[in-house]
Design an enzyme around this catalytic site. Structure first.
Site, PDB file in Angstrom:
ATOM      1  N   ASN A   8       0.868  -1.188   0.000  1.00 33.74           N
ATOM      2  CA  ASN A   8       0.000   0.000   0.000  1.00 33.74           C
ATOM      3  C   ASN A   8       0.904   1.238   0.000  1.00 33.74           C
ATOM      4  O   ASN A   8       1.506   1.550   1.020  1.00 33.74           O
ATOM      5  CB  ASN A   8      -0.893  -0.031   1.256  1.00 33.74           C
ATOM      6  CG  ASN A   8      -1.732   1.235   1.390  1.00 33.74           C
ATOM      7  OD1 ASN A   8      -1.869   2.009   0.439  1.00 33.74           O
ATOM      8  ND2 ASN A   8      -2.304   1.438   2.572  1.00 33.74           N
ATOM      9  N   TRP A   9       0.997   1.873  -1.157  1.00 35.68           N
ATOM     10  CA  TRP A   9       1.904   3.024  -1.275  1.00 35.68           C
ATOM     11  C   TRP A   9       1.296   4.306  -0.691  1.00 35.68           C
ATOM     12  O   TRP A   9       1.967   5.334  -0.640  1.00 35.68           O
ATOM     13  CB  TRP A   9       2.246   3.265  -2.746  1.00 35.68           C
ATOM     14  CG  TRP A   9       3.138   2.221  -3.350  1.00 35.68           C
ATOM     15  CD1 TRP A   9       3.629   1.094  -2.733  1.00 35.68           C
ATOM     16  CD2 TRP A   9       3.668   2.201  -4.687  1.00 35.68           C
ATOM     17  NE1 TRP A   9       4.409   0.376  -3.609  1.00 35.68           N
ATOM     18  CE2 TRP A   9       4.456   1.033  -4.813  1.00 35.68           C
ATOM     19  CE3 TRP A   9       3.546   3.053  -5.789  1.00 35.68           C
ATOM     20  CZ2 TRP A   9       5.124   0.708  -5.987  1.00 35.68           C
ATOM     21  CZ3 TRP A   9       4.202   2.713  -6.974  1.00 35.68           C
ATOM     22  CH2 TRP A   9       4.991   1.561  -7.070  1.00 35.68           C
ATOM     23  N   GLU A  93      -6.697   4.530   7.976  1.00 34.88           N
ATOM     24  CA  GLU A  93      -6.492   5.978   7.756  1.00 34.88           C
ATOM     25  C   GLU A  93      -7.755   6.624   7.193  1.00 34.88           C
ATOM     26  O   GLU A  93      -8.058   7.773   7.507  1.00 34.88           O
ATOM     27  CB  GLU A  93      -5.276   6.193   6.837  1.00 34.88           C
ATOM     28  CG  GLU A  93      -3.978   5.965   7.608  1.00 34.88           C
ATOM     29  CD  GLU A  93      -2.825   5.436   6.784  1.00 34.88           C
ATOM     30  OE1 GLU A  93      -2.875   5.494   5.550  1.00 34.88           O
ATOM     31  OE2 GLU A  93      -1.850   4.942   7.410  1.00 34.88           O
ATOM     32  N   SER A 211       3.318  -1.937  10.278  1.00 30.99           N
ATOM     33  CA  SER A 211       4.778  -1.883  10.446  1.00 30.99           C
ATOM     34  C   SER A 211       5.461  -3.219  10.126  1.00 30.99           C
ATOM     35  O   SER A 211       6.406  -3.623  10.808  1.00 30.99           O
ATOM     36  CB  SER A 211       5.136  -1.435  11.871  1.00 30.99           C
ATOM     37  OG  SER A 211       4.659  -0.127  12.096  1.00 30.99           O
ATOM     38  N   GLY A 232       2.782  -1.254   4.279  1.00 31.18           N
ATOM     39  CA  GLY A 232       2.745   0.161   3.934  1.00 31.18           C
ATOM     40  C   GLY A 232       4.149   0.679   3.658  1.00 31.18           C
ATOM     41  O   GLY A 232       4.710   0.470   2.572  1.00 31.18           O
ATOM     42  N   GLY A 233       4.756   1.313   4.656  1.00 30.29           N
ATOM     43  CA  GLY A 233       6.061   1.968   4.501  1.00 30.29           C
ATOM     44  C   GLY A 233       7.113   1.101   3.816  1.00 30.29           C
ATOM     45  O   GLY A 233       7.817   1.560   2.911  1.00 30.29           O
TER      46      GLY A 233
HETATM   47  C1  PEP Z   1      -0.854   0.124   5.853  1.00 30.68           C
HETATM   48  O1  PEP Z   1      -0.951   1.282   5.549  1.00 30.68           O
HETATM   49  O2  PEP Z   1      -1.712  -0.667   5.450  1.00 30.68           O
HETATM   50  C2  PEP Z   1       0.278  -0.277   6.689  1.00 30.68           C
HETATM   51  C3  PEP Z   1       0.249  -1.460   7.205  1.00 30.68           C
HETATM   52  O3  PEP Z   1       1.288   0.628   6.864  1.00 30.68           O
HETATM   53  P1  PEP Z   1       2.720   0.363   7.580  1.00 30.68           P
HETATM   54  O4  PEP Z   1       3.238  -0.944   7.057  1.00 30.68           O
HETATM   55  O5  PEP Z   1       3.556   1.515   7.179  1.00 30.68           O
HETATM   56  O6  PEP Z   1       2.466   0.303   9.040  1.00 30.68           O
END
Ligand code: PEP
Length: 248
Positions: A8-9, A93, A211, A232-233
């Site tokens: 997920n960008w 979000e 994360s 995500g990140g």
């Molecule tokens: C996400 O946005 O779905 C996510 C899991 O972000 P991150 O991996 O950055 O916590």
């Protein structure tokens, strides 16, 4: 069951040139048997999916009506005809910053299923959810509200993917513990089973997001009953993302 690694960008990167570079690096990775799905900002989707058809593509949201006076919304028709087969729904979000409700997510889910896209329903996240137990309780309600009234035959055979994403773990660098994730995966399966029976529950992929990085994947692989990750990140870093894919 298939494994999914979904990137997920979010609203990154800011230029098409950077998005193009990242997709091209990810496309060169050895993806093994995992289904690697990228969800870029929707304004890059058409060009990227055309240029990198070897990857699977997804959108980060989809509106519940096919067309009409809905300023700024994204239609399933656009998503379908621009190379994407997956749609994230109910991301924490959106629940937090845009006050997307369980009922709105439920309408989106119905629409996306009708349009033969694969929904990735995110549960466990939202405003005010700070404690692990709160996220589990929220996941139960969010899941029940989303699927209420959808006949089992529509969801059979892995037609829906569920991603458990507890708010406190998203974007913080602090993933949930493997014990908590295993408990969440069991809860989700029990919940689906109580509505639809074990065959549909066992055929539904459950992912974890929050994360995720390469160092936690081996631990999670041993201890939790997961079919992949929503990342995500770390999906913005081709090297880290490649390690996640390799270790999954
Ligand atoms: C996400 O946005 O779905 C996510 C899991 O972000 P991150 O991996 O950055 O916590």
């Amino acid at each position: 069951m298939k494994k999914y690694i979904i990137g997920n960008w979010k609203m990154n990167p800011s230029t098409f040139a950077e998005a193009d570079r990242l997709a091209s690096r990810i496309q060169m990775l050895n993806r093994g048997s995992a289904e690697v799905v990228l969800c870029p900002p929707v304004y890059f989707l058409a060009q990227l999916s055309k240029k990198f058809p070897q990857l699977f593509w997804g959108a980060q949201d989809c509106f519940w009506e096919a067309s009409g006076a809905y300023t700024g919304e994204i239609s399933s028709e656009y998503i379908r005809t621009h190379g994407a087969a997956f749609v994230l729904l109910g991301h924490s979000e959106r629940r937090m910053y845009l006050e997307e409700s369980d009922e709105m997510v439920a309408k989106k889910l119905r629409h996306v299923l009708k349009r033969k896209l694969t929904p990735v329903l995110c549960v466990g996240g939202g405003e005010g959810l700070r404690e692990p137990e709160q996220c589990l309780a929220a996941a139960r309600i969010q899941l029940t509200t989303a699927v209420r009234g959808i006949p089992g035959k529509i969801l059979a055979g892995g037609r829906i993917i569920i991603a458990y994403e507890p708010t406190w773990a998203i974007g913080t660098g602090r993933p949930a513990t493997s014990k908590h994730i295993a408990a969440a995966a069991s809860l989700i399966r029990e919940q689906i089973s109580s509505h639809y029976g074990t065959i549909i529950a066992d055929g539904t992929p459950v992912l974890y997001g929050g994360s995720v990085n390469a160092s936690i994947v081996p631990k999670l692989k041993k201890k939790s009953n997961l079919q992949g990750y929503l990342v995500g990140g770390a999906s913005l870093n081709a090297l880290e993302f490649s390690k996640i894919i390799e270790l999954s």
